[in-house]
Design a protein around this motif. Structure first.
Motif, PDB file in Angstrom:
ATOM      1  N   ARG A  58     -45.963   7.181 -32.099  1.00 39.10           N
ATOM      2  CA  ARG A  58     -47.116   6.334 -32.372  1.00 39.10           C
ATOM      3  C   ARG A  58     -46.618   4.973 -32.827  1.00 39.10           C
ATOM      4  N   GLY A  59     -47.340   3.928 -32.466  1.00 39.04           N
ATOM      5  CA  GLY A  59     -46.955   2.590 -32.868  1.00 39.04           C
ATOM      6  C   GLY A  59     -45.858   2.012 -31.985  1.00 39.04           C
ATOM      7  N   ALA A  60     -45.314   0.891 -32.411  1.00 35.46           N
ATOM      8  CA  ALA A  60     -44.314   0.177 -31.613  1.00 35.46           C
ATOM      9  C   ALA A  60     -43.272  -0.454 -32.525  1.00 35.46           C
ATOM     10  N   LEU A  61     -42.037  -0.480 -32.045  1.00 38.59           N
ATOM     11  CA  LEU A  61     -40.934  -1.120 -32.752  1.00 38.59           C
ATOM     12  C   LEU A  61     -41.013  -2.630 -32.577  1.00 38.59           C
ATOM     13  N   VAL A  62     -40.517  -3.364 -33.567  1.00 39.11           N
ATOM     14  CA  VAL A  62     -40.535  -4.831 -33.524  1.00 39.11           C
ATOM     15  C   VAL A  62     -39.105  -5.363 -33.506  1.00 39.11           C
ATOM     16  N   GLY A  63     -38.882  -6.327 -32.646  1.00 43.23           N
ATOM     17  CA  GLY A  63     -37.575  -6.970 -32.587  1.00 43.23           C
ATOM     18  C   GLY A  63     -37.713  -8.432 -32.222  1.00 43.23           C
ATOM     19  N   ALA A  64     -36.578  -9.082 -32.005  1.00 40.35           N
ATOM     20  CA  ALA A  64     -36.596 -10.503 -31.664  1.00 40.35           C
ATOM     21  C   ALA A  64     -35.225 -10.930 -31.163  1.00 40.35           C
ATOM     22  N   TRP A  65     -35.229 -12.028 -30.440  1.00 39.21           N
ATOM     23  CA  TRP A  65     -34.039 -12.839 -30.235  1.00 39.21           C
ATOM     24  C   TRP A  65     -34.206 -14.050 -31.136  1.00 39.21           C
ATOM     25  N   ILE A  66     -33.232 -14.303 -31.986  1.00 40.26           N
ATOM     26  CA  ILE A  66     -33.262 -15.465 -32.862  1.00 40.26           C
ATOM     27  C   ILE A  66     -32.062 -16.332 -32.513  1.00 40.26           C
ATOM     28  N   ILE A 292     -41.665  -4.329 -28.952  1.00 35.50           N
ATOM     29  CA  ILE A 292     -41.924  -5.733 -28.637  1.00 35.50           C
ATOM     30  C   ILE A 292     -40.816  -6.569 -29.250  1.00 35.50           C
ATOM     31  N   ALA A 293     -40.459  -7.674 -28.596  1.00 33.24           N
ATOM     32  CA  ALA A 293     -39.399  -8.548 -29.116  1.00 33.24           C
ATOM     33  C   ALA A 293     -39.784 -10.007 -28.885  1.00 33.24           C
ATOM     34  N   TYR A 294     -39.962 -10.754 -29.967  1.00 27.35           N
ATOM     35  CA  TYR A 294     -40.338 -12.163 -29.849  1.00 27.35           C
ATOM     36  C   TYR A 294     -39.116 -13.011 -29.482  1.00 27.35           C
ATOM     37  N   PHE A 295     -39.363 -14.090 -28.737  1.00 26.25           N
ATOM     38  CA  PHE A 295     -38.306 -15.029 -28.350  1.00 26.25           C
ATOM     39  C   PHE A 295     -38.345 -16.208 -29.320  1.00 26.25           C
ATOM     40  N   GLU A 296     -37.627 -16.083 -30.421  1.00 23.21           N
ATOM     41  CA  GLU A 296     -37.646 -17.073 -31.503  1.00 23.21           C
ATOM     42  C   GLU A 296     -36.589 -18.136 -31.228  1.00 23.21           C
ATOM     43  N   SER A 297     -36.931 -19.047 -30.301  1.00 23.50           N
ATOM     44  CA  SER A 297     -35.925 -20.015 -29.862  1.00 23.50           C
ATOM     45  C   SER A 297     -36.581 -21.246 -29.254  1.00 23.50           C
TER      46      SER A 297
END
Length: 331
Positions: A58-66, A292-297
């Motif tokens: 259930r739910g979703a993992l959170v990540g990112a490229w920084i 999901i992974a945000y593109f923090e750039s």
């Protein structure tokens, strides 16, 4: 006769007025209503076979490229640490980019793994036909051994966004990409690199155009499906931008990772905040999305429609902060 002429003149005046109205410029389209609930998409509920990197039930993992100030061990750690401190939570996934010849297992990779994060390796493999000719076998085997050696589950995006038109000179065709994917995966199997979850990640635009599905290696070859989606040139709700992908993915028994998502600075703080709020609701409305992974750039040399960093934009960052602190994204 005078009455007839007067009547004709009146008709001419009316017709010229009508013609003039037809030539008026149309009003610009209204911005999308991001307050409306996301359109429902029929999705699979799971559970999903996702390879070594397990999808949460259930739910979703959170990540990112920084993007770090310097592509060094210290620079990478500092970039991730800074974002985590601002968010008040650790990232479940750290996205990292590698050229074909760059190996996984750097000191920063090992540090992220030691802290409990999952690596998502975006690996820019080379020309598909040269891969199939065996020109890079040694390099591919070296990478397989390097990934096996870290002894932790890894998400591997082999040549993500392979459907981009500007990559066609090295991708050649969907058939070439699929053959190269199978070739590389076979080498990984021979080297017993069994800690890899294979992630197939085209662009949302490729599904809008209709050519992305032609690059799909097959359900037996892929562990996670994936899409990269941005409000860059087009400021539309994320559900509309990735709707064609979600409808396609719903036909496959795979979890979804949003490999990269971002909203450009050109759309203003309020617009960005609204888009991110809508993104959170859209992710939660589609339980097949498990990461999901945000593109923090802000990539160098890109114009305003391709600058996505949230840090420094109070309203937009606040919206992202609310998203990632939602219990749904802390499974």
């Amino acid at each position: 006769m005078r009455k007839v002429l007067a009547a004709l003149l009146a008709l001419l005046v009316l017709s010229s007025c009508s013609f003039g109205e037809d030539k008026k410029e149309e009003s610009p389209p209204a911005p999308p209503d991001l307050s409306a609930p996301p359109a429902p998409v029929a999705v699979r509920q799971g559970p999903f076979a996702s390879g070594p990197v397990k999808a949460p039930r259930r739910g979703a993992l959170v990540g990112a490229w920084i993007k770090p100030d310097a592509l060094t061990h210290v620079g990478r750690l500092a970039a991730v640490d800074s974002l985590q401190a601002d968010l008040g939570r650790r990232l479940s996934i750290v996205n990292t980019y590698r050229r074909f010849e760059q190996m996984v297992g750097t000191p920063s990779d090992k540090e992220f793994l030691a802290r409990g994060a999952t690596l998502m390796v975006s690996w820019a493999t080379g020309d598909n036909r040269s891969i199939l000719d065996g020109e890079h076998d040694e390099l591919i085997r070296k990478q397989a051994k390097a990934i096996r050696k870290i002894k932790a589950p890894v998400l591997l995006r082999m040549r993500w966004e392979m459907d981009r038109p500007n990559l066609r000179a090295t991708m050649w065709s969907g058939a070439d990409y699929v053959a190269a994917w199978k070739y590389v995966r076979k080498i990984f199997q021979e080297e017993r690199a069994t800690n890899v979850s294979w992630v197939w990640c085209p662009t949302a635009e490729g599904f809008i155009r209709g050519d992305a599905p032609g690059f799909y290696p097959g359900d037996d070859q892929v562990d996670w499906t994936c899409v990269d989606v941005y409000a860059g040139e087009r400021f539309e709700p994320i559900g509309d931008l990735m709707g064609p992908f979600l409808r396609w993915a719903a036909q496959r028994p795979k979890p979804i990772v949003i490999g990269e998502f971002g909203v450009a600075k050109a759309w203003g703080s309020a617009g960005r905040a609204a888009w991110l709020k809508d993104a959170g609701r859209t992710f939660k409305a589609n339980p097949q999305i498990k990461a999901i992974a945000y593109f923090e750039s802000d990539p160098e040399g890109n114009g305003p429609n391709k600058q996505f960093q949230l840090t420094g934009d109070k309203a937009a960052f606040r919206a992202f902060h609310r998203l990632v602190r939602d219990p749904y994204f802390n499974p």
